[in-house]
Design an enzyme around this catalytic site. Structure first.
Site, PDB file in Angstrom:
ATOM      1  N   HIS A 164       0.824  -1.214   0.000  1.00 17.57           N
ATOM      2  CA  HIS A 164       0.000   0.000   0.000  1.00 17.57           C
ATOM      3  C   HIS A 164       0.852   1.256   0.000  1.00 17.57           C
ATOM      4  O   HIS A 164       0.572   2.221  -0.700  1.00 17.57           O
ATOM      5  CB  HIS A 164      -0.901   0.003   1.244  1.00 17.57           C
ATOM      6  CG  HIS A 164      -2.184  -0.740   1.054  1.00 17.57           C
ATOM      7  ND1 HIS A 164      -2.810  -1.407   2.071  1.00 17.57           N
ATOM      8  CD2 HIS A 164      -2.955  -0.909  -0.040  1.00 17.57           C
ATOM      9  CE1 HIS A 164      -3.919  -1.950   1.620  1.00 17.57           C
ATOM     10  NE2 HIS A 164      -4.036  -1.661   0.349  1.00 17.57           N
TER      11      HIS A 164
ATOM     12  N   ARG B  97     -11.176 -11.427 -21.053  1.00 17.25           N
ATOM     13  CA  ARG B  97     -11.140 -12.639 -20.232  1.00 17.25           C
ATOM     14  C   ARG B  97     -12.546 -12.987 -19.757  1.00 17.25           C
ATOM     15  O   ARG B  97     -13.004 -12.513 -18.718  1.00 17.25           O
ATOM     16  CB  ARG B  97     -10.208 -12.422 -19.033  1.00 17.25           C
ATOM     17  CG  ARG B  97      -8.771 -12.102 -19.396  1.00 17.25           C
ATOM     18  CD  ARG B  97      -7.942 -11.930 -18.125  1.00 17.25           C
ATOM     19  NE  ARG B  97      -6.543 -11.651 -18.398  1.00 17.25           N
ATOM     20  CZ  ARG B  97      -6.018 -10.437 -18.509  1.00 17.25           C
ATOM     21  NH1 ARG B  97      -6.822  -9.377 -18.384  1.00 17.25           N
ATOM     22  NH2 ARG B  97      -4.738 -10.271 -18.758  1.00 17.25           N
TER      23      ARG B  97
ATOM     24  N   ARG C   5     -11.875 -14.044 -25.738  1.00 18.22           N
ATOM     25  CA  ARG C   5     -11.295 -15.370 -25.502  1.00 18.22           C
ATOM     26  C   ARG C   5     -12.352 -16.263 -24.866  1.00 18.22           C
ATOM     27  O   ARG C   5     -12.986 -15.880 -23.881  1.00 18.22           O
ATOM     28  CB  ARG C   5     -10.074 -15.268 -24.576  1.00 18.22           C
ATOM     29  CG  ARG C   5      -9.387 -16.617 -24.353  1.00 18.22           C
ATOM     30  CD  ARG C   5      -8.119 -16.472 -23.540  1.00 18.22           C
ATOM     31  NE  ARG C   5      -8.371 -16.102 -22.150  1.00 18.22           N
ATOM     32  CZ  ARG C   5      -7.418 -15.808 -21.271  1.00 18.22           C
ATOM     33  NH1 ARG C   5      -6.155 -15.828 -21.649  1.00 18.22           N
ATOM     34  NH2 ARG C   5      -7.730 -15.476 -20.028  1.00 18.22           N
TER      35      ARG C   5
ATOM     36  N   GLU D 236       0.313 -20.804 -26.248  1.00 20.61           N
ATOM     37  CA  GLU D 236       0.800 -20.801 -24.865  1.00 20.61           C
ATOM     38  C   GLU D 236       1.618 -22.040 -24.548  1.00 20.61           C
ATOM     39  O   GLU D 236       2.229 -22.122 -23.483  1.00 20.61           O
ATOM     40  CB  GLU D 236      -0.387 -20.744 -23.897  1.00 20.61           C
ATOM     41  CG  GLU D 236      -1.334 -19.601 -24.143  1.00 20.61           C
ATOM     42  CD  GLU D 236      -2.670 -19.806 -23.450  1.00 20.61           C
ATOM     43  OE1 GLU D 236      -2.826 -19.283 -22.332  1.00 20.61           O
ATOM     44  OE2 GLU D 236      -3.534 -20.489 -24.012  1.00 20.61           O
TER      45      GLU D 236
ATOM     46  N   ASN E  73       3.021 -15.378 -20.685  1.00 19.11           N
ATOM     47  CA  ASN E  73       3.057 -15.836 -19.294  1.00 19.11           C
ATOM     48  C   ASN E  73       3.078 -17.362 -19.237  1.00 19.11           C
ATOM     49  O   ASN E  73       3.953 -17.971 -18.608  1.00 19.11           O
ATOM     50  CB  ASN E  73       1.852 -15.310 -18.516  1.00 19.11           C
ATOM     51  CG  ASN E  73       1.751 -13.808 -18.547  1.00 19.11           C
ATOM     52  OD1 ASN E  73       2.687 -13.120 -18.921  1.00 19.11           O
ATOM     53  ND2 ASN E  73       0.608 -13.287 -18.153  1.00 19.11           N
ATOM     54  N   ASP E  74       2.095 -17.991 -19.876  1.00 16.23           N
ATOM     55  CA  ASP E  74       2.046 -19.449 -19.865  1.00 16.23           C
ATOM     56  C   ASP E  74       3.127 -20.060 -20.744  1.00 16.23           C
ATOM     57  O   ASP E  74       3.661 -21.132 -20.430  1.00 16.23           O
ATOM     58  CB  ASP E  74       0.666 -19.936 -20.311  1.00 16.23           C
ATOM     59  CG  ASP E  74      -0.303 -20.074 -19.145  1.00 16.23           C
ATOM     60  OD1 ASP E  74       0.158 -20.362 -18.025  1.00 16.23           O
ATOM     61  OD2 ASP E  74      -1.508 -19.878 -19.348  1.00 16.23           O
TER      62      ASP E  74
ATOM     63  N   ARG F 126       4.444 -20.405 -12.490  1.00 16.60           N
ATOM     64  CA  ARG F 126       4.670 -19.009 -12.123  1.00 16.60           C
ATOM     65  C   ARG F 126       4.057 -18.638 -10.787  1.00 16.60           C
ATOM     66  O   ARG F 126       4.402 -17.611 -10.219  1.00 16.60           O
ATOM     67  CB  ARG F 126       4.159 -18.083 -13.224  1.00 16.60           C
ATOM     68  CG  ARG F 126       2.748 -18.332 -13.697  1.00 16.60           C
ATOM     69  CD  ARG F 126       2.511 -17.634 -15.041  1.00 16.60           C
ATOM     70  NE  ARG F 126       1.245 -17.984 -15.671  1.00 16.60           N
ATOM     71  CZ  ARG F 126       0.184 -17.202 -15.673  1.00 16.60           C
ATOM     72  NH1 ARG F 126       0.221 -16.033 -15.075  1.00 16.60           N
ATOM     73  NH2 ARG F 126      -0.926 -17.577 -16.282  1.00 16.60           N
TER      74      ARG F 126
ATOM     75  N   CYS G  26      -0.290 -11.080 -26.219  1.00 16.81           N
ATOM     76  CA  CYS G  26      -1.171 -10.502 -25.194  1.00 16.81           C
ATOM     77  C   CYS G  26      -0.691 -10.803 -23.787  1.00 16.81           C
ATOM     78  O   CYS G  26      -1.411 -10.549 -22.825  1.00 16.81           O
ATOM     79  CB  CYS G  26      -2.611 -10.992 -25.380  1.00 16.81           C
ATOM     80  SG  CYS G  26      -2.806 -12.773 -25.227  1.00 16.81           S
TER      81      CYS G  26
END
Length: 830
Positions: free
Chosen positions: A445, A552, A588, A683, A706-707, A717, A753
């Site tokens: 924070h 998503r 998607r 992916e 990412n994947d 991850r 993406c």
């Protein structure tokens, strides 16, 4: 409705307590203050009498008060008011803050005076112990969490950061207002059940976005309470973001009043200046414990001081509306949590000193949060440590204060172990050039508050920062992860130049956010946005996004118990498409499994779900759910530029099956809509290596870095032990990206993406590898466009070649960090 009077020695404390309590309700009962007499501290019977008269009601008046002369003043005030008014007045022995919260919430429901008095007294059993009364609630009151619930409900949590302090406080308010007992369990983690009246108990459930809660209630009001809580959950727990500004037309300049893209904000991530070192352990060596009654009084006084400080911060410009104010409210709520304060009081009654009781209880709570899997919740341990430091400092009394920021001279760099929100809210951006933390991540924070105010932060600097001496000159470049102590004159000059260049860059980025994404020599690389909600769509357009490259759907509908109908999905997709005003939107299909469960489409229990039935694989077991979604997409695609993308494909056979389902869904309407483009996510390494076959007949592929990194490096991850390996900058992952761009069938478009696309320097590298479109989080759109404008296509290709020749992800990072000058100075061949 009854009236409430707050009697306190400190007006700041009284105002803070009232403000905190009123956060719990939409309609506050009448409240009057009688606080801070004479020179600003004390109570006055006449003032109490005036306050009672001001809020007098046929329903009665409840007086909440702190200790000492406040009690005497309140009792004397009853002699100053007419007898009929005095008969309607009740003095509560409840703790001021906790009792007021409970009283306001209960009074707002229209409850009678005696019920409000009883509920206030239940705010903290410790005050009853202090006054010599029994701590157990009466039979007519709200019992403990139900052993055999009468009502059970499963509730989704769709707020971005889960059930954090403010939405949790709303739930607490509902339960406190009901004639029922309730308990909550996190179904994902199995944590619980906890009493739904306890803020700290709810926080320790580790509830994050996408989790589901088991809510159990019993008692006369169980049904109505459950209905109210269901409504709260359906309204995103009262934590919805503000509606976005109206989007601009395609290709237009930013509309007047449009939100500023946050990522292109005020900070330059560069700082230089003499160090001010803060945050050492509170010196309690001179503390002399008293008997339990004395320790209780010291504890109450320390909490009062801490609350007054927090209230003052929130009233200041720095701690007002916005992220700082919200975090400070959470700190106040933690100090008012009856479960926490009750435990502290019980420890004191058992013989512990106030510092030991507070220190141990808050350390334990912070440790629980620190041990949680979710990184956001782990970062919330910082807030608990901040509250702990504040209370212990109040108990220590006058002493050697933390080093102050000087009022004149050059701006300083603050060095702290962790940056809490309260400290961040007090920093003057004109006097504090930056902050260095010894420990703590970049989602804390305090870090977020400081950055929102334009103060650069270098987080987790480790031993180098811990060894900094007060007054030593320090400097940093947070983007390049460069931290220096006692730099030479050349380094100081370069940091000053870098800071000035970054500030100019920020202005340039904002001014051109709505221009098309392209390199300096005109090679188009559209920059779109990854979104989840309709609100995201508005923010994306305001930030200059040229469309949506990833919607998503599993998150958009993840809060539902049952699969959404075709009509519901079509309405949601159409609303998002309209927000993008003619820009393309790529939907998607359900990407379920692994770390993304859906209540209406449970994935099988698997030893390794990331290598099991995810995405399209799972859809083959539930084709009817996919068919409904494809039908909704086809409907909307007839009126809007909406495209479809299938996730988690490994083979050409899977793609063929998905296309059959698409044609099946479109058949009833005469075939696929004209202009609807169809693609898949890349992916899995197998799909990347066989992209020529996998993408045959498709309009596009979108690489999910990412994947792809996770599967290429065999490193989940979400597993902190190996997550560092899952770096999309690793040359092995970049090799696969390059291969996809080279081998994709002619005419098939290549996009990225994943998170890598949102790194401006990496975006240039991706363009050089052959990627034709980027889709990033909305806040990064303007920065990515700006970096692309600073290079030629030839320069981007040269950068990509050099990245592929690197031996590790760290080498690639270093290459990207040095690929551009301080800001906008091209070193990539322009």
């Amino acid at each position: 409705m009854i009236g409430i009077v707050v009697v306190s020695h400190s007006r700041a404390l009284a105002e803070a307590a009232v403000e905190l309590a009123c956060e719990m309700v939409d309609e506050r009962p009448p409240i009057a203050l009688a606080a801070g007499a004479g020179d600003g501290f004390g109570t006055d019977a006449a003032a109490v009498a005036e306050a009672i008269t001001a809020v007098d009601s046929p329903d009665g008046v409840l007086v909440l008060l702190d200790l000492g002369s406040a009690v005497l003043s309140a009792e004397m005030a009853q002699e100053f008011v007419p007898p009929d008014v005095a008969e309607r007045v009740r003095l509560s022995p409840a703790p001021l803050v906790e009792g007021l919260v409970a009283a306001v919430v209960t009074a707002a429901t229209g409850a009678p005076l005696d019920a409000v008095l009883e509920e206030a007294g239940r705010g903290l059993a410790a005050k009853q112990v202090h006054l010599g009364e029994a701590a157990a609630p009466s039979a007519s009151g709200t019992p403990a969490p139900p052993a055999v619930p009468e009502v059970v409900a499963e509730l989704p949590v769709d707020t971005p950061h889960g059930l954090h302090a403010r939405p949790a406080a709303r739930l607490v308010g509902l339960v406190r207002a009901a004639d029922a007992a309730a308990a909550v369990t996190n179904l994902r983690t199995g944590r619980g059940p906890v009493d739904a009246r306890s803020l700290s108990g709810l926080v320790t459930l580790a509830v994050r976005q996408g989790d589901r809660l088991r809510f159990e209630a019993s008692g006369p009001g169980a049904e109505s309470l459950a209905e109210a809580v269901r409504a709260l959950a359906a309204d995103s727990w009262g934590d919805r973001p503000p509606e976005p500004a109206a989007p601009a037309a395609p290709g237009s300049a930013a509309p007047a009043g449009a939100p500023t893209p946050p990522a292109a904000g005020s900070g330059t991530d560069v700082a230089l200046g003499p160090a001010v070192v803060r945050g050492g352990a509170v010196d309690l060596s001179g503390y002399r414990p008293g008997d339990p009654a004395e320790e209780r009084r010291r504890s109450d006084a320390a909490v009062a001081r801490a609350l007054a400080e927090l209230a003052a911060l929130r009233r200041s410009a720095a701690g007002g509306p916005g992220p700082a104010g919200a975090v400070l409210e959470a700190h106040e709520a933690l100090l008012a949590d009856p479960e926490l304060t009750g435990a502290v009081a019980a420890d004191i009654a058992a013989g512990a000193s106030a510092p030991t009781a507070w220190g141990d209880r808050l350390a334990a709570l912070g440790g629980e949060l620190e041990a949680m899997d979710d990184p956001y919740l782990r970062a919330r341990a910082e807030d608990v440590r901040s509250v702990r430091q504040r209370v212990l400092a109040a108990l220590a009394g006058p002493g050697v204060p933390d080093e102050a920021v000087p009022a004149d001279g050059p701006p300083v760099v603050l060095v702290v172990r962790e940056l809490d929100a309260a400290t961040a809210a007090t920093l003057d951006p004109q006097r504090v050039a930056g902050v260095v933390t010894v420990a703590g991540g970049d989602t804390g924070h305090g870090v977020l508050v400081a950055r929102s105010r334009g103060i650069p932060v270098y987080h987790d600097a480790g031993p180098a920062a811990a060894a900094v001496a007060p007054g030593a000159v320090v400097g940093f470049d947070a983007r390049a992860r460069r931290f220096v102590v006692d730099p030479g004159e050349d380094t100081r000059r370069s940091l000053r130049e870098l800071s000035a260049a970054r500030a100019a860059e920020a202005e340039r980025v904002l001014a051109r956010a709505h221009e098309p994404g392209a390199t300096a020599d005109g090679h188009l690389v559209p920059v779109l946005a990854n979104i989840t909600t309709p609100a995201d769509a508005g923010r994306a357009v305001a930030s200059g996004a040229q469309g949506c490259g990833l919607l998503r759907t599993e998150v958009l509908f993840g809060h539902l118990d049952d699969a959404p109908s075709v009509e519901a999905q079509a309405a949601a997709f159409a609303g998002i498409a309209e927000a993008f005003a003619g820009r393309p939107v790529t939907v998607r299909t359900w990407d379920v499994g692994g770390d993304k469960p859906l209540p209406f489409l449970p994935a099988p229990t698997e030893a390794n779900p990331f290598l099991g039935e995810r995405g399209l694989r799972l859809m083959r077991r539930a084709p009817e759910v996919l068919l409904d979604q494809l039908t909704a997409i086809c409907r909307v695609a007839r009126d809007h530029p909406v495209h479809v993308m299938f996730p988690m494909v490994s083979t050409a056979e899977e793609v063929a099956w998905a296309l059959e389902r698409l044609d099946e869904a479109a058949a009833a309407a005469g075939g696929r809509p004209a202009g609807m483009r169809v693609g898949v996510m890349i992916e899995v390494p197998a799909a990347a290596l066989a992209v020529r076959r996998v993408a045959q007949g498709l309009d596009f592929v979108s690489i999910g870095t990412n994947d792809l990194a996770q599967y290429t490096m065999a490193a989940e991850r979400g597993n902190t032990a190996v997550s560092a390996l899952a770096d999309a900058r690793h040359p092995a992952v970049l090799d696969l990206v390059a291969r996809v761009c080279a081998d994709v069938p002619e005419g098939t478009h290549v996009a990225v993406c994943g998170n890598l696309a949102g790194d401006p320097a990496a975006a240039v590298m991706l363009a050089g590898l052959g990627v034709e479109e980027l889709s990033v989080v909305p806040t990064q759109v303007a920065l990515v466009k700006a970096r692309l404008r600073d290079v030629t296509l030839a320069g981007a290709r040269d950068l990509a070649r050099r990245a592929l020749a690197c031996g590790s992800a760290d080498e690639v990072r270093a290459l990207l960090a040095g690929a551009a000058g301080p800001a906008g100075t091209d070193r990539t061949g322009r």
